[in-house]
Scaffold this motif. Structure first.
Motif, mmCIF file in Angstrom:
data_model
loop_
_atom_site.group_PDB
_atom_site.id
_atom_site.type_symbol
_atom_site.label_atom_id
_atom_site.label_comp_id
_atom_site.label_asym_id
_atom_site.label_seq_id
_atom_site.Cartn_x
_atom_site.Cartn_y
_atom_site.Cartn_z
ATOM 1 N N LYS A 372 0.849 -1.189 0.000
ATOM 2 C CA LYS A 372 0.000 0.000 0.000
ATOM 3 C C LYS A 372 0.889 1.246 0.000
ATOM 4 O O LYS A 372 2.017 1.189 0.491
ATOM 5 C CB LYS A 372 -0.848 0.024 1.281
ATOM 6 N N PRO A 373 0.385 2.372 -0.496
ATOM 7 C CA PRO A 373 1.161 3.611 -0.379
ATOM 8 C C PRO A 373 1.520 3.862 1.089
ATOM 9 O O PRO A 373 0.660 3.725 1.957
ATOM 10 C CB PRO A 373 0.195 4.686 -0.887
ATOM 11 N N GLY A 374 2.771 4.194 1.337
ATOM 12 C CA GLY A 374 3.204 4.502 2.697
ATOM 13 C C GLY A 374 3.566 3.302 3.533
ATOM 14 O O GLY A 374 4.141 3.436 4.611
ATOM 15 N N GLU A 375 3.264 2.111 3.049
ATOM 16 C CA GLU A 375 3.467 0.924 3.879
ATOM 17 C C GLU A 375 4.939 0.626 4.119
ATOM 18 O O GLU A 375 5.315 0.037 5.139
ATOM 19 C CB GLU A 375 2.795 -0.286 3.216
ATOM 20 N N GLY A 377 7.298 2.803 4.595
ATOM 21 C CA GLY A 377 7.961 3.800 5.442
ATOM 22 C C GLY A 377 9.133 4.488 4.757
ATOM 23 O O GLY A 377 9.879 5.221 5.400
ATOM 24 N N LEU A 401 15.443 7.393 2.390
ATOM 25 C CA LEU A 401 15.236 7.658 3.816
ATOM 26 C C LEU A 401 14.153 6.728 4.359
ATOM 27 O O LEU A 401 13.183 6.437 3.657
ATOM 28 C CB LEU A 401 14.826 9.126 3.982
ATOM 29 N N GLY A 402 14.312 6.293 5.600
ATOM 30 C CA GLY A 402 13.284 5.483 6.230
ATOM 31 C C GLY A 402 13.609 4.003 6.296
ATOM 32 O O GLY A 402 12.768 3.196 6.697
ATOM 33 N N THR A 403 14.815 3.633 5.921
ATOM 34 C CA THR A 403 15.214 2.222 5.914
ATOM 35 C C THR A 403 15.263 1.649 7.327
ATOM 36 O O THR A 403 15.623 2.325 8.284
ATOM 37 C CB THR A 403 16.605 2.075 5.284
ATOM 38 N N MET A 521 -3.310 9.235 0.695
ATOM 39 C CA MET A 521 -2.062 8.830 1.346
ATOM 40 C C MET A 521 -0.874 9.522 0.688
ATOM 41 O O MET A 521 0.043 9.979 1.363
ATOM 42 C CB MET A 521 -1.941 7.307 1.238
ATOM 43 N N GLU A 528 5.959 15.428 2.490
ATOM 44 C CA GLU A 528 7.286 15.120 3.052
ATOM 45 C C GLU A 528 8.368 15.251 1.982
ATOM 46 O O GLU A 528 9.473 15.731 2.241
ATOM 47 C CB GLU A 528 7.302 13.707 3.640
ATOM 48 N N THR B 397 14.909 6.286 11.680
ATOM 49 C CA THR B 397 15.171 5.273 10.656
ATOM 50 C C THR B 397 16.386 5.699 9.819
ATOM 51 O O THR B 397 16.891 6.811 9.960
ATOM 52 C CB THR B 397 13.944 5.102 9.747
ATOM 53 N N VAL B 543 10.418 13.860 9.898
ATOM 54 C CA VAL B 543 9.863 13.079 8.789
ATOM 55 C C VAL B 543 9.873 11.572 9.088
ATOM 56 O O VAL B 543 8.948 10.850 8.724
ATOM 57 C CB VAL B 543 10.617 13.384 7.469
ATOM 58 N N MET B 544 10.917 11.083 9.776
ATOM 59 C CA MET B 544 10.994 9.638 10.021
ATOM 60 C C MET B 544 9.828 9.154 10.875
ATOM 61 O O MET B 544 9.248 8.105 10.616
ATOM 62 C CB MET B 544 12.320 9.300 10.700
ATOM 63 N N ARG B 546 6.928 10.716 11.165
ATOM 64 C CA ARG B 546 5.691 10.863 10.399
ATOM 65 C C ARG B 546 5.541 9.704 9.405
ATOM 66 O O ARG B 546 4.449 9.167 9.218
ATOM 67 C CB ARG B 546 5.666 12.219 9.701
ATOM 68 N N LEU B 547 6.656 9.297 8.797
ATOM 69 C CA LEU B 547 6.587 8.150 7.873
ATOM 70 C C LEU B 547 6.212 6.871 8.620
ATOM 71 O O LEU B 547 5.451 6.047 8.119
ATOM 72 C CB LEU B 547 7.924 7.959 7.157
ATOM 73 N N LYS B 548 6.745 6.716 9.825
ATOM 74 C CA LYS B 548 6.394 5.528 10.619
ATOM 75 C C LYS B 548 4.909 5.538 10.973
ATOM 76 O O LYS B 548 4.255 4.507 11.004
ATOM 77 C CB LYS B 548 7.234 5.481 11.900
ATOM 78 N N ILE B 550 2.554 7.077 9.200
ATOM 79 C CA ILE B 550 1.840 6.772 7.954
ATOM 80 C C ILE B 550 1.878 5.265 7.705
ATOM 81 O O ILE B 550 0.876 4.643 7.355
ATOM 82 C CB ILE B 550 2.484 7.545 6.773
ATOM 83 N N LYS B 551 3.049 4.679 7.921
ATOM 84 C CA LYS B 551 3.225 3.238 7.728
ATOM 85 C C LYS B 551 2.269 2.439 8.617
ATOM 86 O O LYS B 551 1.643 1.479 8.174
ATOM 87 C CB LYS B 551 4.680 2.884 8.050
ATOM 88 N N ASN B 553 -0.522 3.239 9.652
ATOM 89 C CA ASN B 553 -1.916 3.379 9.230
ATOM 90 C C ASN B 553 -2.172 2.911 7.800
ATOM 91 O O ASN B 553 -3.308 2.936 7.336
ATOM 92 C CB ASN B 553 -2.343 4.845 9.367
ATOM 93 N N ALA B 554 -1.101 2.494 7.112
ATOM 94 C CA ALA B 554 -1.228 2.219 5.670
ATOM 95 C C ALA B 554 -2.157 1.052 5.382
ATOM 96 O O ALA B 554 -2.827 1.011 4.361
ATOM 97 C CB ALA B 554 0.148 1.972 5.063
ATOM 98 N N ARG B 555 -2.193 0.084 6.270
ATOM 99 C CA ARG B 555 -2.989 -1.128 6.019
ATOM 100 C C ARG B 555 -4.355 -1.085 6.681
ATOM 101 O O ARG B 555 -5.104 -2.045 6.602
ATOM 102 C CB ARG B 555 -2.221 -2.359 6.502
#
Lengths: 556, 556
Positions: A372-375, A377, A401-403, A521, A528, B397, B543-544, B546-548, B550-551, B553-555
């Motif tokens: 999914k989008p954003g899944e 991270g 970024l986000g790994t 999403m 960002e 991350t 951002v990290m 916020r991405l987490k 988003i992640k 909530n992605a599913r």
């Protein structure tokens, strides 16, 4: 009785002819001729003369061989009577240019210059003229040249006068011996018609010409190099002809090469990207064409003149007569995925693809489509090859970024796709915010055929529907359309490219429509992206340039 | 006549006994016993009772089997007379804890509790108590608890009271049935000596105890949960014994298990990381020990008490009696390279490694060693598993910046190594800037044995010499040293850990000395790292997180 035209598309590695039915645009026959000397980037042919890094040359006789090989083949395969072929059009990579004598003979075909690299064709991706491009830009800024704004504030090392100045700087004897400096696009038309013409598209996008202001001034050229002061008068032509006009008729010799009738109408030359616009059904403002391959070229027509920051350029009559043709670009799209597959995909994936009989890109697309989008991270900046629009900065580099320790290859793959989509959205919004409306996207090129996931992500990220050109060879189709316009209605063609486009250009039935949920999403993720884009791209943290500088000094 | 001690190191997957010559530290024999139930993170043994995500349990009888299997083996292999084995010491992962009855019987060994997950040992990496850790931290901040500063402002979900509170919240009947809640380290000593003791190391680092202030107050515990108010009185012991003391003598039963003499001296329990410090020759301030494996644990002694922001904790007498033992950590080091090799190395590299008979890490190290500092143009933030010190933030991350179409796998590999080195440098400088001097580094653990390039990069980045422990099993050696101290000089051991370290601990001859030229280049790169570290890590751009979010909530 059907009438036909032939479009010839000169690419980087080969030339392609397509024979098209004028009444409906049906592509009846296709033939491809790979250049026998290909791209010369290591040495001159049949010699041990080495080329410097960043050089890329071609042999002009390869272009003639394209005509000699492909046109007879499409005639034979289609069984079309040459009497029914009413016109021919061509498109070319640009800026791809060469020095010739007054009669059009390339200097590299003369024995006394054959061993000189500067006597050959400089291909678009000849990147050795960066110092000259820098000089052109600095001088223009210092002299406050108004034309700089038309090109997003910067001229590329790939463009015409960068290459001309390199010849003059490094090989003044070649510069002196050249009676003409000419785009290969115009040179091949010269070979077909026996007459020199210059087209508005390459002149406008690559050679700093405009319909209203012409070329830069003698003073400006003199500031670059004293001998360059009279370059326009001495080596070029100020008779620039809009695309869509008739350049002339086939000579007896060209008729012999091709098997076509002498006098067959030949269109003014065009550029591969720009000629694809009407072939993708676009002859009016509001619908942006994206030619999607290793990179993306974005083109949109506007009724008015606007300065849009960070675009590649705009040219009046440059794409379609009567409109300003705006161009932007992303320098790394398909290249991104090719790099990823070559450098970052673990062997377990290659094994799985092999066992399941899939291409590795197909496997990655399949796995990435499950997300999914954003899944993931993850968020990336798509600057693996710099940023062409809207930052116009080759000094920028990529970011992922986000790994985490759970990050998988397909997640990175999807993040790279998304990053290129965010990059396109910034271009679209920049046009929109600066007076060039865009309400629909039309895609053509290799990527839309290969990657449906990518197309859907683009629609979701940008929030606009994306249509896809029906032709898999839009540039050649576009050239054939301009061939029909060169012939004119009286001979069974068309009086304008608008008329030609109405019947010869088609879209696929399938449209990529934004999915509202995914779009929501992506709004968050795009926000960002923009923060990072501006932080690294607009001077808040120039770490990428400092790292490049450190890198340049690391081995000293 | 030589005397010997045995150190037993309880790891995550297995226990290891090493029999050591007391006069010179020579490791005479080693035996390893893999836990028969290993790490239980999917279901309870011999049942279909599933565990929730983030759970990690163990079977306490596996620990007893370590004694039963390894000690007889080292005795047999070494042919040492049990009469000459004067002491035994152990170290353990921490916080690894279990509920028992008053006589030490684990609840999971009682039929009525065997099917209950909360009755088993919670391993250090049981991460399901995050809500409880959050509650502990919030409550402490609200009540302005002074001890919070000793732990960098935050208690981990891995620690003792997080796990205790999870038991109470989710299984009050288990909490009630437990007469004791005890570190596995102390529980195995109880099994050897028949007497319950508690060690200062786990109490201090994992259970919020300090020599001066004891445990948190009844009021504080009551605020977490009414039933927790009397947890210390009801389930723990306030008789905390400093490491280095004698816990007791081997019982008849333990003597039967091991083949050692009844009454053999047993040392107070210790923690695997902390016990490695004297085994790496460090018993004084100024020399930081780095235990380098999947993660890095940094330990340094200080003569004075200082609050150092972002460390894991400090405990008086926690490592070496008479000093404050300061601890910091990096949560992802060897794990980084394992992730990279599994997810990002193309098959061509695996093929080359195979053909040349190399491990893939060796191949990458060889290729990365050809690069100069800065040559790749890459910079990474080493946060693939969050940041333990000095930012204390699991929400962070990873970042990889500077990628181009020419970026190769070995360049990314080297960038990850460098990123972990920058992370260590920030820890070293934070200690130095807050009154805890460091002038030398001593490495032990698996990584220094495997990767010389990494060690040299650390020396160049940090600008300090790095020595390497001679032992490849420092925790077990350290435990054997504490065994010799428990026995005391009278029985052929030592009166203090200082005396033991002087003769039993050794360094390799090889020292990694900073290379001034590379150090200069790394100064520039480290400056860039710090800018990104602070930008993403200290709130300028979250951002990290916020991405987490988003992640997460992605599913949904």
């Amino acid at each position: 009785m059907s009438k036909y035209t032939i479009g010839v598309d000169f690419g980087t590695e080969s030339g392609r002819a397509v024979l098209v039915d004028v009444k409906n645009g049906r592509e009846v026959a296709t033939a491809v001729y790979p250049y026998s000397h290909g791209v010369m980037d290591e040495k001159l042919p049949d010699t041990e003369i080495r080329l410097e890094p960043d050089w890329a040359l071609q042999d002009p006789q390869d272009y003639v061989r394209v005509f000699q090989n492909t046109i007879p083949t499409v005639l034979k395969e289609s069984r079309v009577n040459p009497d029914d072929v009413i016109g021919i059009g061509i498109d070319f990579t640009a800026c791809t240019m060469l020095p010739t004598k007054a009669d059009g003979t390339p200097l590299c075909d003369l024995p006394e210059y054959r061993a000189h690299p500067h006597a050959w064709v400089k291909l678009w991706k000849h990147h050795a003229a960066q110092p000259e491009a820098d000089k052109i830009n600095e001088t223009a800024r210092a002299m406050n040249e108004g034309w700089l704004d038309r090109y997003g504030g910067k001229i590329s090392s790939e463009w015409f006068f960068s290459k001309v100045l390199q010849i003059l700087n490094e090989a003044p004897e070649i510069y002196s011996a050249a009676d003409r400096l000419i785009e290969a696009a115009d040179w091949v038309i010269w070979q077909l018609t026996g007459t020199e013409t210059r087209n508005s598209c390459t002149a406008g996008y690559k050679a700093i010409w405009s319909k209203r202001d012409g070329f830069p001034s003698t003073d400006y050229f003199a500031s670059l190099h004293p001998q360059l002061a009279t370059v326009i008068k001495d080596k070029l032509s100020t008779d620039i002809r809009p695309v869509g006009e008739r350049a002339g008729g086939l000579t007896e010799q060209a008729a012999q090469w091709t098997g076509l009738k002498p006098g067959t109408a030949v269109a003014i030359a065009n550029v591969d990207a720009h000629v694809a616009v009407p072939a993708a059904t676009v002859t009016e403002p509001g619908r942006m064409v994206m030619i999607m391959g290793t990179s993306i070229c974005h083109m949109v027509l506007g009724a008015e003149e606007h300065i849009v920051p960070g675009m590649c350029g705009y040219v009046e009559d440059g794409i379609i007569p009567g409109f300003f043709g705006y161009e932007a670009g992303q320098s790394c799209v398909g290249d991104h995925f090719a790099w990823f597959v070559e450098n970052c995909v673990p062997s377990a994936y290659e094994q799985e693809a092999k066992e399941r009989g899939l291409d590795i890109h197909q496997l990655l697309e399949e796995k990435a489509a499950q997300l999914k989008p954003g899944e993931s991270g993850l968020l990336a900046l798509d600057w693996w090859n710099g940023n062409r629009s809207v930052l116009v900065d080759v000094g920028l580099t990529g970011v992922l970024l986000g790994t985490t320790l759970a990050t998988k290859a397909e997640e990175i793959y999807r993040a790279l796709i998304e990053a290129t989509a965010y990059g396109t959205r910034i271009i679209v919004e920049t046009f929109q915010q600066n007076g060039v409306p865009i309400h629909e996207l039309v895609a053509c090129g290799g990527l839309p055929e290969k990657n449906k996931l990518l197309m859907q992500i683009y629609a979701d990220v940008i929030g606009l529907p994306i249509k896809v050109s029906a032709s898999r060879q839009t540039p050649a189709l576009g050239s054939a359309m301009f061939g029909a316009v060169a012939a004119g209605k009286g001979l069974g063609g068309y009086d304008s490219i608008y008329d030609a486009a109405k019947v010869m250009a088609h879209l696929k039935d399938e449209t990529y429509i934004p999915n509202p949920e995914d779009q929501g999403m992506y709004e968050k993720l795009y926000a960002e992206y923009v923060i990072l884009h501006d932080y690294f791209g607009r001077g808040a943290n120039d770490v990428m340039k400092r790292l490049k500088n450190i890198k340049a000094n690391a081995r000293k």
